[in-house]
Design an enzyme around this catalytic site. Structure first.
Site, PDB file in Angstrom:
ATOM      1  N   SER A  64      -4.073  10.987  -1.108  1.00  0.00           N
ATOM      2  CA  SER A  64      -4.336   9.994   0.378  1.00  0.00           C
ATOM      3  C   SER A  64      -4.626  11.146   1.266  1.00  0.00           C
ATOM      4  CB  SER A  64      -3.243   8.955   0.161  1.00  0.00           C
ATOM      5  OG  SER A  64      -3.632   8.280   1.338  1.00  0.00           O
ATOM      6  N   ASP A 271      -9.119   8.144   6.074  1.00  0.00           N
ATOM      7  CA  ASP A 271      -8.348   9.220   5.481  1.00  0.00           C
ATOM      8  C   ASP A 271      -8.708   9.896   4.209  1.00  0.00           C
ATOM      9  OD1 ASP A 271      -7.870   7.243   3.504  1.00  0.00           O
ATOM     10  OD2 ASP A 271      -5.612   7.561   3.331  1.00  0.00           O
ATOM     11  N   ASP A 275      -9.036   4.780   2.017  1.00  0.00           N
ATOM     12  CA  ASP A 275      -8.246   3.565   2.040  1.00  0.00           C
ATOM     13  C   ASP A 275      -7.610   3.149   3.398  1.00  0.00           C
ATOM     14  OD1 ASP A 275      -6.184   5.208   1.829  1.00  0.00           O
ATOM     15  OD2 ASP A 275      -5.209   4.052  -0.129  1.00  0.00           O
ATOM     16  N   GLU A 370      -1.728  -2.642   7.660  1.00  0.00           N
ATOM     17  CA  GLU A 370      -0.566  -1.564   8.364  1.00  0.00           C
ATOM     18  C   GLU A 370      -1.265  -1.072   9.744  1.00  0.00           C
ATOM     19  OE1 GLU A 370       2.181   0.038   4.785  1.00  0.00           O
ATOM     20  OE2 GLU A 370       0.225   0.846   4.823  1.00  0.00           O
ATOM     21  N   ASN A 372      -1.436   2.061  10.543  1.00  0.00           N
ATOM     22  CA  ASN A 372      -1.986   2.983  10.160  1.00  0.00           C
ATOM     23  C   ASN A 372      -3.479   2.766   9.534  1.00  0.00           C
ATOM     24  OD1 ASN A 372      -1.755   2.257   7.500  1.00  0.00           O
ATOM     25  ND2 ASN A 372      -0.001   3.385   7.024  1.00  0.00           N
ATOM     26  N   ARG A 491      13.633   4.171   8.703  1.00  0.00           N
ATOM     27  CA  ARG A 491      13.582   3.836   7.008  1.00  0.00           C
ATOM     28  C   ARG A 491      13.348   5.074   6.346  1.00  0.00           C
ATOM     29  NH1 ARG A 491       8.130   3.900   5.906  1.00  0.00           N
ATOM     30  NH2 ARG A 491       8.431   3.303   4.100  1.00  0.00           N
ATOM     31  N   GLY A 494       8.698   6.542   1.643  1.00  0.00           N
ATOM     32  CA  GLY A 494       8.434   6.611   0.282  1.00  0.00           C
ATOM     33  C   GLY A 494       7.479   7.546  -0.120  1.00  0.00           C
ATOM     34  N   THR A 495       6.925   8.260   0.700  1.00  0.00           N
ATOM     35  CA  THR A 495       5.820   9.339   0.163  1.00  0.00           C
ATOM     36  C   THR A 495       6.334  10.545   0.532  1.00  0.00           C
ATOM     37  OG1 THR A 495       4.518   9.046   2.084  1.00  0.00           O
ATOM     38  CG2 THR A 495       4.039   7.392   0.211  1.00  0.00           C
ATOM     39  N   ARG A 500      11.590   8.178   8.527  1.00  0.00           N
ATOM     40  CA  ARG A 500      10.795   8.030   9.785  1.00  0.00           C
ATOM     41  C   ARG A 500      11.640   7.214  10.718  1.00  0.00           C
ATOM     42  NH1 ARG A 500       6.063   9.661   7.986  1.00  0.00           N
ATOM     43  NH2 ARG A 500       5.432   9.120   5.852  1.00  0.00           N
TER      44      ARG A 500
END
Ligand code: NG1
Ligand code: ZN
Length: 523
Positions: A64, A271, A275, A370, A372, A491, A494-495, A500
């Site tokens: 991504s 990106d 997506d 989102e 983003n 949080r 997850g990537t 963050r």
């Protein structure tokens, strides 16, 4: 499945051992050289998922918006959505298996627990422009083949294209790439027919990724109805490097190649796997930009849909429900605008489109984005059926059906998103100024903090409250209370291997200070 064949094939893709990859927000992601065994095992997994469901599944090799040296894998369920969440645990178990025997044991356990029939399934494979793609697609194909299933190499595609194809294929509909472009282009043409095109074309930052070539095909098909000038279109170099939707959203400054763009010109950015989508315009004489993020795209999409729904003949039973799904990263001003002006329901879910998508399915029209720029608009089967019944006699029903075709129903899609924004603006006869005037974003700041182990941070309430470490939420609350109109949360990513931090406040300086203070508490 033949155990001997599986063992033999498995031994070609041994686990590097010292790394532990886990299925994150959107699949596995890591530095590319660490990935072959994980991607191979995802091939095994998606073959088993195809057998379990009796339908075609998919796998995209992409990282991504992440740097070119990284790669990853996104897994596509037969519906075209992301892998069913209960199977993520199997993905993790397979990825963590130490050796050939360990992998075979997990495979056998999966067959047994999930009651999977033996046979041969089909898995569609695609990849983005990363140089590491070839080897990883081979690994995925080897995994599928080792299960006695059929890998279909679909080549270079955007992530949403493969999701769309899997969905269409399982619905027994045309699913080749040509049909994808056809659906988007004809949907757009129907939606904007009779509405004047803006005098200025759109300028698109393609992040030097797979979206460049694909958007060019679409733009050529739509010319002269949609004028688009594409920049950052190399497939050889510069992927996501100082450009792309993630860069725009995080850095809030002009991407590479846009230094001479006229102030106010309508620009968009994709990106690396196309997506995500954000719009922007240059502001002032420096490299500052005014960002039109995913929240603002969601509002525009909801306005378009609600205008059309209002013009339908009254429903005999209940009127269609419209909901907008956001995450905690949504700008507070957008949420307030939706409550006060659109007056439709807002749901907040944890980060990751798998969560937003599920919530959006509860409405007749579920708009999810989102901040983003990753998102789409979902239409319920019941509403689509009613639109078909009304179709021939109702202009608004025809326009809504055009939207259903044009907006990717499987997953967020920057290409279909560009058409959605362009069509919505055109139908309202708006430019960026009118879109910007809907509401003013609250100043915000995102930071990332490197920590030894991000998993020590756990959260609740759609990631807005910290559960552990136990004292952290109290410290965040104190910092927030001291900031004017402050809001902040942290949080684990997850990537990426980071925690963050997000902060919002009445002024940019206050948002920056709040983010910095919270980040210090995380350290
Ligand atoms: P993580 O790294 O879990 O924050 C990021 C994005 C998600 C999603 C995934 C998948 C932010 C804050 N997070 O996840 O929204 O897009 O990547 O690509 O933007
Ligand atoms: Zn992406």
């Amino acid at each position: 499945m033949d155990l001997g064949t599986l063992k033999e094939s498995c031994s070609q893709y041994s686990n590097p051992g010292n790394v532990k990859l886990t299925y994150g927000t959107a699949g596995f992601r890591a530095e590319a050289s660490l990935l072959p065994s994980t991607v191979y095992r995802c091939g095994l997994l998606m073959a088993m998922r195809a057998l379990k469901t009796g339908a075609v599944t998919g796998l995209v090799v992409t990282a991504s918006h992440n740097p070119v040296e990284d790669n990853g894998v996104k897994l596509v369920d037969p519906t075209g959505y992301m892998l069913e969440q209960t199977w993520e645990a199997w993905a993790n178990k397979l990825a963590a298996a130490d050796d050939v025997d360990g992998t075979c044991t997990v495979v056998q356990e999966l067959f047994q627990v999930e009651d999977i029939p033996y046979g041969s399934g089909t898995v569609m494979l695609a990849h983005d422009t990363r140089p590491s793609a070839d080897g990883l697609v081979k690994a995925a194909a080897a995994g599928v083949a080792a299960m006695g299933s059929l890998p279909i190499a679909c080549g270079l595609l955007t992530t949403p294209q493969l999701h769309w194809m899997v969905r269409q294929c399982n619905a027994g509909l045309k699913h080749k790439e040509k049909a994808y472009f056809e659906a988007l282009a004809t949907g757009f043409a129907r939606l904007v027919s009779g509405h004047t095109a803006p005098s200025e074309g759109l300028i698109v930052d393609c992040a030097n990724g797979v979206g460049a070539g694909k958007l060019q095909v679409l733009a050529d098909r739509l010319a002269p109805g949609m004028a688009a000038e594409l920049r950052n279109t190399s497939t050889e170099a510069g992927l996501n490097d100082a450009c792309g939707a993630d860069f725009l959203q995080k850095e809030r400054r002009l991407p590479a190649g846009f230094q001479h763009v006229p102030a106010g010109a309508r620009c968009a950015s994709l990106d690396g796997d196309a997506d995500r989508l954000v719009y922007f315009r240059r502001q002032g004489s420096g490299d500052e930009v005014h960002l039109f993020d995913g929240d603002r795209i969601a509002v525009l999409a909801a306005l378009l849909v609600m205008d059309l729904l209002k013009s339908l003949p009254p429903a005999e039973q209940r009127p269609p429900t419209v909901g907008i799904v956001q995450t905690a990263y949504a700008n507070g001003a957008s949420t307030e605008y939706i409550h006060e002006n659109l007056k439709c329901e807002v749901r907040v879910t944890p980060t990751g489109v798998k969560h937003l998508h599920t919530a959006a399915e509860e409405f007749d029209v579920g708009v999810y984005f989102e901040a983003n720029g990753h998102g789409t608009v979902l239409f319920s089967a019941a509403l689509v059926q009613r639109l078909h019944e009304l179709g021939a006699d109702s202009g608004p029903a025809k326009a809504l059906l055009a939207l259903v075709d044009m907006v990717n129903q499987a997953v967020g899609d920057a290409l279909s998103g560009v058409l959605l924004v362009e069509a919505a603006l055109r139908r309202k006869n708006w430019g960026l100024p009118e879109w910007a005037a809907l509401y003013t974003d609250l100043p915000s700041r995102q930071l990332k903090v490197k920590v030894a182990d991000r998993s020590v941070v756990t959260t609740s309430d759609a990631e807005t409250r910290v559960v552990t470490p136990s004292c952290l939420q109290h410290l965040i609350d104190s910092a927030v209370n001291a900031a004017p109109s402050g809001r902040a949360f942290v949080r684990p990513s997850g990537t990426e291997d980071v925690v963050r931090v997000y902060a919002e406040a009445a002024t940019q300086a206050a948002a920056d200070d709040l983010a910095r203070l919270v980040a210090r508490h995380v350290h």
